[in-house]
Write a protein that holds these residues in place. Sequence first.
Motif, PDB file in Angstrom:
ATOM      1  N   ILE A   1     -38.025 -43.207  16.768  1.00 34.86           N
ATOM      2  CA  ILE A   1     -39.023 -42.672  15.971  1.00 34.86           C
ATOM      3  C   ILE A   1     -38.383 -42.126  14.794  1.00 34.86           C
ATOM      4  CG2 ILE A   1     -40.575 -41.924  17.665  1.00 34.86           C
ATOM      5  CD1 ILE A   1     -39.439 -39.181  17.249  1.00 34.86           C
ATOM      6  N   SER A   2     -39.018 -42.425  13.411  1.00 33.77           N
ATOM      7  CA  SER A   2     -38.330 -42.355  12.111  1.00 33.77           C
ATOM      8  C   SER A   2     -39.381 -42.211  11.163  1.00 33.77           C
ATOM      9  CB  SER A   2     -37.524 -43.445  11.988  1.00 33.77           C
ATOM     10  OG  SER A   2     -38.462 -44.821  11.601  1.00 33.77           O
ATOM     11  N   HIS A   3     -38.867 -41.676   9.877  1.00 38.88           N
ATOM     12  CA  HIS A   3     -39.957 -41.815   8.684  1.00 38.88           C
ATOM     13  C   HIS A   3     -38.492 -41.836   7.502  1.00 38.88           C
ATOM     14  CE1 HIS A   3     -43.509 -41.789   6.495  1.00 38.88           C
ATOM     15  NE2 HIS A   3     -44.099 -41.746   7.735  1.00 38.88           N
ATOM     16  N   SER A   4     -39.122 -42.592   6.455  1.00 39.43           N
ATOM     17  CA  SER A   4     -38.454 -42.595   5.222  1.00 39.43           C
ATOM     18  C   SER A   4     -39.495 -41.771   4.248  1.00 39.43           C
ATOM     19  CB  SER A   4     -38.210 -43.977   4.712  1.00 39.43           C
ATOM     20  OG  SER A   4     -39.313 -44.632   4.515  1.00 39.43           O
ATOM     21  N   GLY A   5     -38.687 -41.667   3.086  1.00 38.92           N
ATOM     22  CA  GLY A   5     -39.597 -41.050   1.880  1.00 38.92           C
ATOM     23  C   GLY A   5     -39.216 -41.604   0.584  1.00 38.92           C
ATOM     24  N   SER A   6     -39.940 -41.699  -0.297  1.00 42.17           N
ATOM     25  CA  SER A   6     -40.072 -42.575  -1.542  1.00 42.17           C
ATOM     26  C   SER A   6     -39.029 -41.910  -2.510  1.00 42.17           C
ATOM     27  CB  SER A   6     -41.300 -42.926  -2.464  1.00 42.17           C
ATOM     28  OG  SER A   6     -41.771 -41.427  -2.698  1.00 42.17           O
ATOM     29  N   SER A   7     -38.465 -40.466  -2.005  1.00 44.08           N
ATOM     30  CA  SER A   7     -37.430 -39.870  -2.905  1.00 44.08           C
ATOM     31  C   SER A   7     -36.106 -40.391  -2.633  1.00 44.08           C
ATOM     32  CB  SER A   7     -37.621 -38.593  -2.695  1.00 44.08           C
ATOM     33  OG  SER A   7     -37.186 -38.088  -1.505  1.00 44.08           O
ATOM     34  N   GLY A   8     -36.025 -41.137  -1.435  1.00 41.35           N
ATOM     35  CA  GLY A   8     -34.726 -41.828  -1.221  1.00 41.35           C
ATOM     36  C   GLY A   8     -34.220 -41.044   0.368  1.00 41.35           C
ATOM     37  N   THR A   9     -34.891 -40.773   1.129  1.00 46.65           N
ATOM     38  CA  THR A   9     -34.617 -40.093   2.222  1.00 46.65           C
ATOM     39  C   THR A   9     -35.089 -40.723   3.508  1.00 46.65           C
ATOM     40  OG1 THR A   9     -37.041 -38.953   2.256  1.00 46.65           O
ATOM     41  CG2 THR A   9     -34.971 -37.700   1.410  1.00 46.65           C
ATOM     42  N   LEU A  10     -34.537 -40.531   4.668  1.00 41.06           N
ATOM     43  CA  LEU A  10     -34.668 -41.265   6.020  1.00 41.06           C
ATOM     44  C   LEU A  10     -34.401 -40.293   6.955  1.00 41.06           C
ATOM     45  CD1 LEU A  10     -35.338 -43.787   7.499  1.00 41.06           C
ATOM     46  CD2 LEU A  10     -33.001 -44.730   7.006  1.00 41.06           C
ATOM     47  N   MET A  11     -35.190 -40.147   8.100  1.00 37.61           N
ATOM     48  CA  MET A  11     -34.519 -39.683   9.210  1.00 37.61           C
ATOM     49  C   MET A  11     -34.985 -40.594  10.416  1.00 37.61           C
ATOM     50  SD  MET A  11     -36.934 -36.357   9.771  1.00 37.61           S
ATOM     51  CE  MET A  11     -38.780 -36.553  10.286  1.00 37.61           C
ATOM     52  N   TRP A  12     -34.413 -40.197  11.532  1.00 39.88           N
ATOM     53  CA  TRP A  12     -34.620 -41.056  12.858  1.00 39.88           C
ATOM     54  C   TRP A  12     -33.964 -40.388  14.029  1.00 39.88           C
ATOM     55  CZ3 TRP A  12     -30.707 -42.225   9.485  1.00 39.88           C
ATOM     56  CH2 TRP A  12     -29.489 -42.297   9.870  1.00 39.88           C
ATOM     57  N   LEU A  13     -34.586 -40.805  15.156  1.00 40.73           N
ATOM     58  CA  LEU A  13     -34.488 -40.024  16.278  1.00 40.73           C
ATOM     59  C   LEU A  13     -34.119 -41.112  17.283  1.00 40.73           C
ATOM     60  CD1 LEU A  13     -33.720 -38.133  18.820  1.00 40.73           C
ATOM     61  CD2 LEU A  13     -36.097 -37.590  18.884  1.00 40.73           C
ATOM     62  N   ASP A  14     -32.956 -41.713  17.922  1.00 40.04           N
ATOM     63  CA  ASP A  14     -33.053 -42.566  18.769  1.00 40.04           C
ATOM     64  C   ASP A  14     -33.161 -41.872  20.349  1.00 40.04           C
ATOM     65  OD1 ASP A  14     -32.217 -44.354  20.924  1.00 40.04           O
ATOM     66  OD2 ASP A  14     -31.062 -45.597  19.434  1.00 40.04           O
ATOM     67  N   ARG A  15     -34.534 -42.018  20.991  1.00 39.81           N
ATOM     68  CA  ARG A  15     -34.645 -41.179  22.070  1.00 39.81           C
ATOM     69  C   ARG A  15     -33.893 -41.819  23.154  1.00 39.81           C
ATOM     70  NH1 ARG A  15     -39.796 -42.119  23.714  1.00 39.81           N
ATOM     71  NH2 ARG A  15     -39.739 -40.127  24.724  1.00 39.81           N
ATOM     72  N   ARG A  16     -33.460 -42.772  23.040  1.00 46.66           N
ATOM     73  CA  ARG A  16     -32.840 -43.503  24.286  1.00 46.66           C
ATOM     74  C   ARG A  16     -31.435 -42.955  24.464  1.00 46.66           C
ATOM     75  NH1 ARG A  16     -30.306 -48.018  24.889  1.00 46.66           N
ATOM     76  NH2 ARG A  16     -30.917 -48.832  23.068  1.00 46.66           N
ATOM     77  N   GLN A  17     -30.747 -43.230  23.265  1.00 50.79           N
ATOM     78  CA  GLN A  17     -29.169 -42.815  23.058  1.00 50.79           C
ATOM     79  C   GLN A  17     -28.991 -41.299  22.564  1.00 50.79           C
ATOM     80  OE1 GLN A  17     -27.480 -45.607  20.453  1.00 50.79           O
ATOM     81  NE2 GLN A  17     -27.532 -47.400  21.989  1.00 50.79           N
TER      82      GLN A  17
ATOM     83  N   LEU B   1     -30.580 -38.881   6.320  1.00 49.97           N
ATOM     84  CA  LEU B   1     -29.709 -39.361   5.273  1.00 49.97           C
ATOM     85  C   LEU B   1     -30.610 -39.091   3.997  1.00 49.97           C
ATOM     86  CD1 LEU B   1     -27.572 -41.316   3.962  1.00 49.97           C
ATOM     87  CD2 LEU B   1     -28.848 -43.495   4.474  1.00 49.97           C
ATOM     88  N   ALA B   2     -30.186 -38.496   3.036  1.00 50.39           N
ATOM     89  CA  ALA B   2     -30.772 -38.135   1.639  1.00 50.39           C
ATOM     90  C   ALA B   2     -30.166 -38.511   0.609  1.00 50.39           C
ATOM     91  CB  ALA B   2     -31.127 -36.572   1.878  1.00 50.39           C
ATOM     92  N   THR B   3     -30.882 -39.212  -0.288  1.00 47.00           N
ATOM     93  CA  THR B   3     -30.467 -39.240  -1.719  1.00 47.00           C
ATOM     94  C   THR B   3     -31.653 -38.875  -2.595  1.00 47.00           C
ATOM     95  OG1 THR B   3     -31.280 -41.636  -2.059  1.00 47.00           O
ATOM     96  CG2 THR B   3     -29.095 -41.411  -1.165  1.00 47.00           C
ATOM     97  N   GLN B   4     -31.594 -38.886  -3.974  1.00 50.69           N
ATOM     98  CA  GLN B   4     -32.668 -38.543  -4.450  1.00 50.69           C
ATOM     99  C   GLN B   4     -32.843 -39.542  -5.717  1.00 50.69           C
ATOM    100  OE1 GLN B   4     -34.789 -35.017  -3.794  1.00 50.69           O
ATOM    101  NE2 GLN B   4     -34.434 -36.733  -2.333  1.00 50.69           N
ATOM    102  N   HIS B   5     -33.066 -40.890  -5.307  1.00 53.86           N
ATOM    103  CA  HIS B   5     -33.342 -41.850  -6.413  1.00 53.86           C
ATOM    104  C   HIS B   5     -34.426 -43.018  -5.622  1.00 53.86           C
ATOM    105  CE1 HIS B   5     -31.002 -44.647  -4.157  1.00 53.86           C
ATOM    106  NE2 HIS B   5     -31.189 -45.535  -4.684  1.00 53.86           N
ATOM    107  N   ARG B   6     -34.849 -43.730  -6.383  1.00 53.82           N
ATOM    108  CA  ARG B   6     -35.836 -45.074  -6.134  1.00 53.82           C
ATOM    109  C   ARG B   6     -35.523 -45.994  -7.289  1.00 53.82           C
ATOM    110  NH1 ARG B   6     -41.893 -44.068  -5.402  1.00 53.82           N
ATOM    111  NH2 ARG B   6     -41.786 -46.099  -5.129  1.00 53.82           N
ATOM    112  N   PHE B   7     -35.788 -47.252  -7.111  1.00 55.73           N
ATOM    113  CA  PHE B   7     -36.073 -48.327  -8.034  1.00 55.73           C
ATOM    114  C   PHE B   7     -37.327 -47.791  -9.130  1.00 55.73           C
ATOM    115  CE2 PHE B   7     -33.884 -51.239  -5.214  1.00 55.73           C
ATOM    116  CZ  PHE B   7     -32.618 -51.133  -6.010  1.00 55.73           C
ATOM    117  N   SER B   8     -37.411 -48.141 -10.315  1.00 61.65           N
ATOM    118  CA  SER B   8     -38.440 -48.267 -11.217  1.00 61.65           C
ATOM    119  C   SER B   8     -39.119 -49.525 -10.976  1.00 61.65           C
ATOM    120  CB  SER B   8     -37.828 -48.219 -12.620  1.00 61.65           C
ATOM    121  OG  SER B   8     -37.307 -49.343 -12.902  1.00 61.65           O
ATOM    122  N   ASP B   9     -40.331 -49.513 -10.973  1.00 57.48           N
ATOM    123  CA  ASP B   9     -41.422 -50.551 -10.672  1.00 57.48           C
ATOM    124  C   ASP B   9     -40.679 -51.963 -11.287  1.00 57.48           C
ATOM    125  OD1 ASP B   9     -42.593 -49.158  -8.946  1.00 57.48           O
ATOM    126  OD2 ASP B   9     -44.245 -48.645 -10.310  1.00 57.48           O
ATOM    127  N   GLY B  10     -40.743 -51.659 -12.577  1.00 55.03           N
ATOM    128  CA  GLY B  10     -40.280 -52.988 -13.582  1.00 55.03           C
ATOM    129  C   GLY B  10     -41.312 -54.134 -13.520  1.00 55.03           C
TER     130      GLY B  10
END
Length: 442
Positions: free
Chosen positions: A377-393, A399-408
């Motif tokens: 199970i996991s979730h990311s965030g548009s601020s540059g964040t990600l967390m996850w849980l591998d339930r089996r292992q 993992l956290a940064t604080q950035h994203r691409f501009s749309d352009g």
Amino acid sequence: MGRIGTERTWICVRSGLRWGFPIRLQCYEVGCGMKVASYFAVVLCALSVTSIPLLADDVAAPKTQPGVLRSQDRDMLRKHLDDSVLRGEVPGGALLLMHDGETLFKEGFGFRHIKDAKVFTAETPFRVASISKPIIATLVVKLAAQGRLDLDRPVDSYLPEMSELLLESDAAPTNVPSLRQCLNHTAGFRSDYDEGGRPWVRLQRHGLTLADVVAQEVKMPMRMNPGKKFAYSGIGYDIAGRIIELSTGTLLETAIQTELFEPLGMAHSTYYPDEQTVEQMAHFYWRWRSDGKFRRRLNQTPIPPGKYVSVGGGIVSTLDDLSKFLRLHQNHGVHDGKQFIPRDAIEAMYRGDQPGAFYGLGFALRSAGSDGLADEISHSGSSGTLMWLDRRQRNIGVLATQHRFSDGKQMPESEKQIPADSPNWLATIKKDVLDPIMDRLE
């Protein structure tokens, strides 16, 4: 905006003298449009012992001890993080890896504020963005397990104005969505990626309450009938937040602190960081597709307590706090030796039903096991964040940064240094670096 900064050369020294070599690092000040000048500066980065592990932490544990990160993998990971900053892929960040409740890796890298050379440490608070969604969903599931909410009741039983929902055709929907559908993004609301699908962007910082905002969101035409299609939408989470307020008789911040954060020891998590926390927080940066440089988003002013913050995207937290949250899920709803949330209730969050079988209640799902529950199970965030849980292992990652691409979007692809289909750094590092490392635990 102000002016763009410059390219600098830094000399960094870590506690324990693990490394002290000169590195070349791009650092950009706020703004755009000014000519970039090149100059060199020598800076001694004397980081505190509490924020950066000492050399002794780098010594590999005996191979007889399960769940130990191999020393070569640890070194490779540190180099990859440092090189990502050097290449200008990320301004900085922090990473936490755990196995079966034991911390394997916990470090910051790069900068939380580029212009002032403020380092991003493992304790730096950051905006979790959409990682707020599994947190809110867990609170809803807890309240439902206590009989204070019903996931499958139509939401107009809590919010009578929801009976006035209309489709874009001006017809009434076939049914009023349930709270469960709000959490798994099948309620029929406008997607975040549709025009006007992010109402919080225009409604925050206007002195409104969550009740005020939900009253406006109810008037927005629905894209489809509930239960027909998955459409990722923060509107459903605003509605869930308002229902939490009504069921608990308190503001959402009070409810989440009392019911979730305080019992779990998540002392640094909140919708309303105080001034001291804001000062310590990592700044958010756009990475411009045109030139690949970072530009800081200026607004760092906290929103006053009680005023509207995006329910599904507004929480501020830390590596440690998010790991405590994930450990609740890893331990089947048990916290501090007690069943904090019933096991069947919390594990039902990991079951995907059509439509949107890849998303449960607040979590993205991967690799369903024989019991029908997702192995990861996991979730990311548009601020540059990600967390996850591998339930089996039994592995946890934050993992956290604080950035994203501009749309352009208005720029021809031929003029973009970073193409529109450029891979996401967080997803790439997890797939190519972190997952293989965790598979090789000794």
